[in-house]
Every structure is written in C-alpha cells, then in structure tokens.
Design a protein around this motif. Structure first.
Motif, PDB file in Angstrom:
ATOM      1  N   GLU A  54       0.954  -1.283  -0.195  1.00  0.00           N
ATOM      2  CA  GLU A  54       0.029   0.071   0.242  1.00  0.00           C
ATOM      3  C   GLU A  54       0.798   1.300  -0.145  1.00  0.00           C
ATOM      4  OE1 GLU A  54      -3.755   2.408   2.354  1.00  0.00           O
ATOM      5  OE2 GLU A  54      -2.510  -0.214   3.192  1.00  0.00           O
ATOM      6  N   TYR A  55       0.596   2.277  -0.956  1.00  0.00           N
ATOM      7  CA  TYR A  55       1.509   3.129  -1.158  1.00  0.00           C
ATOM      8  C   TYR A  55       0.527   4.441  -1.315  1.00  0.00           C
ATOM      9  CZ  TYR A  55       1.467   2.593  -5.581  1.00  0.00           C
ATOM     10  OH  TYR A  55       0.894   2.076  -7.426  1.00  0.00           O
ATOM     11  N   GLU A  56       1.196   5.591  -1.199  1.00  0.00           N
ATOM     12  CA  GLU A  56       0.086   6.479  -1.415  1.00  0.00           C
ATOM     13  C   GLU A  56       0.880   7.700  -2.883  1.00  0.00           C
ATOM     14  OE1 GLU A  56      -1.075  11.084   0.350  1.00  0.00           O
ATOM     15  OE2 GLU A  56      -0.123   9.636   1.439  1.00  0.00           O
ATOM     16  N   THR A  57      -0.498   7.682  -3.652  1.00  0.00           N
ATOM     17  CA  THR A  57       0.174   8.751  -4.998  1.00  0.00           C
ATOM     18  C   THR A  57       0.634  10.500  -4.756  1.00  0.00           C
ATOM     19  OG1 THR A  57      -1.004   9.254  -5.745  1.00  0.00           O
ATOM     20  CG2 THR A  57      -1.028   7.240  -6.366  1.00  0.00           C
ATOM     21  N   GLU A  58       1.469  10.518  -5.748  1.00  0.00           N
ATOM     22  CA  GLU A  58       1.993  11.618  -5.733  1.00  0.00           C
ATOM     23  C   GLU A  58       0.377  12.553  -5.050  1.00  0.00           C
ATOM     24  OE1 GLU A  58       4.825  13.381  -8.543  1.00  0.00           O
ATOM     25  OE2 GLU A  58       6.036  11.750  -8.643  1.00  0.00           O
ATOM     26  N   ALA A  59      -0.554  12.049  -6.557  1.00  0.00           N
ATOM     27  CA  ALA A  59      -1.576  12.992  -6.247  1.00  0.00           C
ATOM     28  C   ALA A  59      -2.117  12.172  -4.969  1.00  0.00           C
ATOM     29  CB  ALA A  59      -3.114  12.325  -7.248  1.00  0.00           C
ATOM     30  N   GLY A  60      -1.806  11.937  -3.918  1.00  0.00           N
ATOM     31  CA  GLY A  60      -2.265  11.749  -2.533  1.00  0.00           C
ATOM     32  C   GLY A  60      -3.633  10.751  -2.666  1.00  0.00           C
ATOM     33  N   GLN A  61      -3.572  10.117  -3.377  1.00  0.00           N
ATOM     34  CA  GLN A  61      -4.616   8.848  -3.323  1.00  0.00           C
ATOM     35  C   GLN A  61      -3.006   7.372  -3.033  1.00  0.00           C
ATOM     36  OE1 GLN A  61      -5.647   9.162  -7.728  1.00  0.00           O
ATOM     37  NE2 GLN A  61      -7.091  10.409  -6.785  1.00  0.00           N
ATOM     38  N   TRP A  62      -4.407   6.873  -2.020  1.00  0.00           N
ATOM     39  CA  TRP A  62      -3.757   5.476  -1.270  1.00  0.00           C
ATOM     40  C   TRP A  62      -3.928   4.660  -2.832  1.00  0.00           C
ATOM     41  CZ3 TRP A  62      -0.351   4.683   1.987  1.00  0.00           C
ATOM     42  CH2 TRP A  62      -0.042   5.869   2.537  1.00  0.00           C
ATOM     43  N   ARG A  63      -2.574   3.845  -2.802  1.00  0.00           N
ATOM     44  CA  ARG A  63      -3.411   2.454  -3.629  1.00  0.00           C
ATOM     45  C   ARG A  63      -2.503   1.355  -3.143  1.00  0.00           C
ATOM     46  NH1 ARG A  63      -3.296   3.152 -10.000  1.00  0.00           N
ATOM     47  NH2 ARG A  63      -2.578   1.594  -9.117  1.00  0.00           N
ATOM     48  N   VAL A  64      -3.393  -0.007  -3.642  1.00  0.00           N
ATOM     49  CA  VAL A  64      -2.989  -1.628  -3.035  1.00  0.00           C
ATOM     50  C   VAL A  64      -3.183  -1.832  -4.505  1.00  0.00           C
ATOM     51  CG1 VAL A  64      -3.839  -2.960  -1.340  1.00  0.00           C
ATOM     52  CG2 VAL A  64      -4.301  -1.005  -1.022  1.00  0.00           C
ATOM     53  N   GLU A  65      -1.518  -2.716  -3.722  1.00  0.00           N
ATOM     54  CA  GLU A  65      -0.902  -3.590  -5.377  1.00  0.00           C
ATOM     55  C   GLU A  65      -0.311  -5.051  -4.459  1.00  0.00           C
ATOM     56  OE1 GLU A  65       1.343  -1.748  -8.213  1.00  0.00           O
ATOM     57  OE2 GLU A  65       0.468   0.200  -8.708  1.00  0.00           O
ATOM     58  N   HIS A  66      -0.710  -5.833  -5.695  1.00  0.00           N
ATOM     59  CA  HIS A  66      -0.373  -7.428  -5.463  1.00  0.00           C
ATOM     60  C   HIS A  66       1.254  -6.741  -6.150  1.00  0.00           C
ATOM     61  CE1 HIS A  66       0.331 -11.310  -4.377  1.00  0.00           C
ATOM     62  NE2 HIS A  66       0.717 -11.464  -5.430  1.00  0.00           N
TER      63      HIS A  66
END
Length: 97
Positions: A54-66
């Motif tokens: 899980e990480y935060e993008t430069e735009a401030g949105q959180w993403r979850v990836e496998h």
C-alpha cells in the motif's frame, strides 16, 4: 528488465559504491567498498515473498497492489580500479551470487 549498476568510486576520503546518484556509506579501502557492492547487488536480486503493498501516490491517493516478489532487477558491479582504461562491467551480474 531493469539493470542496477553498482559503481565503485572514490568518495569522502575513502571509497563507496554508487547506484545512480546515490552513494553508499564510505569505506576505508577499495576492497571493502567492492565487497559491500557485491553483497548489495546479490541481495537486490534475491526474490521476496508475495504480498500486498500500500502506498500513497503523488496526487495523495492511496493504492493497494499485489507484489509477486519475483520481479527483481538484474545487477552488475563496475570496478574502475580493477579494469585498465576505466570502469567496465565486472564482478557481479545477474544470476551470480
């Protein structure tokens, strides 16, 4: 595939390895820096366990990836002191450990 190059360089009164624009800690001798670069390059190639990240993008949105854990880069160590005429591909390459 991505290739990370670890280059042995003189740095801050000693020797270091450099990946891109980032330097390692400074070692007293060239051989110590070379050994550390070989170890770091081998560890960089080691596969990890699959997991969710899980990480935060430069735009401030959180993403979850496998993350599969097996998408490791190839590595090489360039040792200018061991090669006549400048840095050449050297000691550790993909698949070596």
């Amino acid at each position: 595939m991505t290739v990370l190059t670890y280059k042995i360089v003189e740095h801050d009164g000693g020797f270091a390895y450099k990946v891109g624009d980032v330097y390692s800690e400074t070692f007293r001798t060239h051989d110590e820096a070379l050994a550390a670069a070989r170890l770091a390059a081998a560890e960089q190639r080691a596969p990890g366990d699959p997991e969710e990240i899980e990480y935060e993008t430069e735009a401030g949105q959180w993403r979850v990836e496998h993350a599969a854990g097996d998408d490791r880069p190839d590595t090489e160590v360039l040792d200018g002191d061991a090669q006549a005429g400048g840095a050449q591909a050297g000691d550790v390459q993909a698949g070596d450990a």
